[in-house]
Design a protein around this motif. Sequence first.
Motif, short mmCIF file in Angstrom:
data_model
loop_
_atom_site.label_atom_id
_atom_site.label_comp_id
_atom_site.label_asym_id
_atom_site.label_seq_id
_atom_site.Cartn_x
_atom_site.Cartn_y
_atom_site.Cartn_z
N MET A 1 1.09 -1.33 0.04
CA MET A 1 -0.12 0.20 0.05
C MET A 1 1.14 1.41 -0.22
N GLN A 2 0.79 2.36 -0.92
CA GLN A 2 1.43 3.23 -1.36
C GLN A 2 0.94 4.07 -0.41
N ILE A 3 1.61 5.24 0.82
CA ILE A 3 1.09 5.72 1.64
C ILE A 3 1.23 7.11 1.23
N GLU A 4 0.32 8.42 1.29
CA GLU A 4 0.94 10.03 1.08
C GLU A 4 0.83 10.33 1.86
N ASN A 5 1.13 11.35 1.99
CA ASN A 5 0.74 12.95 2.75
C ASN A 5 -0.47 13.28 2.43
N GLY A 6 -0.99 13.48 3.45
CA GLY A 6 -2.37 13.66 4.18
C GLY A 6 -3.18 12.97 3.82
N VAL A 7 -2.56 11.01 4.26
CA VAL A 7 -4.03 10.49 4.31
C VAL A 7 -4.48 10.64 6.16
N LEU A 8 -5.52 9.59 5.90
CA LEU A 8 -6.59 9.93 7.15
C LEU A 8 -5.13 8.62 8.75
N ALA A 9 -4.57 9.92 9.05
CA ALA A 9 -3.46 8.72 10.37
C ALA A 9 -4.58 7.77 10.82
N SER A 10 -5.82 7.69 10.99
CA SER A 10 -6.75 6.39 10.51
C SER A 10 -6.63 5.14 10.22
N GLU A 11 -5.87 5.72 8.45
CA GLU A 11 -5.76 4.39 8.03
C GLU A 11 -4.77 4.74 7.46
N ILE A 12 -3.91 4.23 8.16
CA ILE A 12 -2.56 3.51 8.44
C ILE A 12 -2.54 2.87 8.82
N ASP A 36 7.56 1.52 7.74
CA ASP A 36 8.42 1.56 6.58
C ASP A 36 9.44 2.07 5.92
N SER A 37 8.29 3.64 5.33
CA SER A 37 8.96 4.61 4.65
C SER A 37 9.87 5.36 5.95
N GLY A 38 9.04 5.82 6.63
CA GLY A 38 9.61 6.81 6.87
C GLY A 38 8.99 6.87 8.63
N VAL A 39 8.88 8.09 8.50
CA VAL A 39 7.60 8.32 9.89
C VAL A 39 6.68 9.14 9.73
N ALA A 40 5.71 8.55 10.00
CA ALA A 40 4.38 9.49 10.26
C ALA A 40 4.33 10.79 11.16
N VAL A 41 3.31 11.53 10.86
CA VAL A 41 2.95 12.80 12.21
C VAL A 41 2.14 13.19 11.88
N ARG A 42 0.87 13.03 13.33
CA ARG A 42 0.14 13.79 13.19
C ARG A 42 -0.77 14.24 14.80
N ASN A 43 -1.59 15.72 14.62
CA ASN A 43 -2.25 16.17 15.57
C ASN A 43 -2.58 15.48 16.72
N SER A 44 -2.10 15.05 18.28
CA SER A 44 -2.98 14.89 18.93
C SER A 44 -4.51 15.18 19.41
N ARG A 45 -4.62 16.21 18.51
CA ARG A 45 -6.03 17.15 19.28
C ARG A 45 -7.18 16.26 18.09
N PHE A 46 -6.49 15.85 17.13
CA PHE A 46 -7.33 15.09 15.91
C PHE A 46 -6.46 14.32 15.07
N ASP A 48 -7.62 11.32 13.77
CA ASP A 48 -8.84 10.53 12.66
C ASP A 48 -8.27 11.67 11.58
N GLY A 49 -7.16 12.80 11.07
CA GLY A 49 -7.02 13.77 10.38
C GLY A 49 -5.94 13.63 10.57
N GLY A 50 -5.27 14.08 9.28
CA GLY A 50 -4.33 14.02 8.52
C GLY A 50 -2.46 13.64 8.13
N ALA A 51 -2.34 13.00 8.74
CA ALA A 51 -1.25 12.80 8.77
C ALA A 51 0.28 12.74 7.82
N LEU A 52 1.38 14.28 8.35
CA LEU A 52 2.18 14.18 7.46
C LEU A 52 3.33 13.44 7.05
N LEU A 53 3.97 12.70 6.03
CA LEU A 53 5.46 11.55 6.35
C LEU A 53 6.12 12.20 5.86
N TYR A 54 7.69 11.84 6.55
CA TYR A 54 8.85 12.09 6.17
C TYR A 54 10.01 11.06 5.82
#
Length: 76
Positions: A1-12, A36-46, A48-54
Motif C-alpha cells: 500500500m502506497q501511503i501519501e502525505n495527508g492520508v487520514l492517520a486512522s487509515e495508516i 517502513d518508509s519513514g515516520v508519520a506525524v499527526r496532531n493529537s487533538r485530531f 483521525d485527521g491527516g498525517a504528514l510523512l517524512y
Amino acid sequence: MQIENGVLASEIPGAQWVKAQSSQGNGNCVELAKLDSGVAVRNSRFPDGGALLYTPDEVRHFLAAAKAGEFDHLID
C-alpha cells in the motif's frame, strides 16, 4: 500500500502512535508513528485527521536542528 502525505492517520495500517513522555496529556501534542518508509506525524487533538510523512533523513535533520535550538525563536 502506497501511503501519501495527508492520508487520514486512522487509515495508516499498523501505525502505533507515540508522543513525548513529557506530554501533559492535554491534547496539545504531536504524535509519531514509525513506518517502513519513514515516520508519520499527526496532531493529537485530531487523531483521525491527516498525517504528514517524512523520510528517516528528514526526521534526522529536523531533530538535529531542534536540538541545536534552531527553532527556539518560534516559541519564545
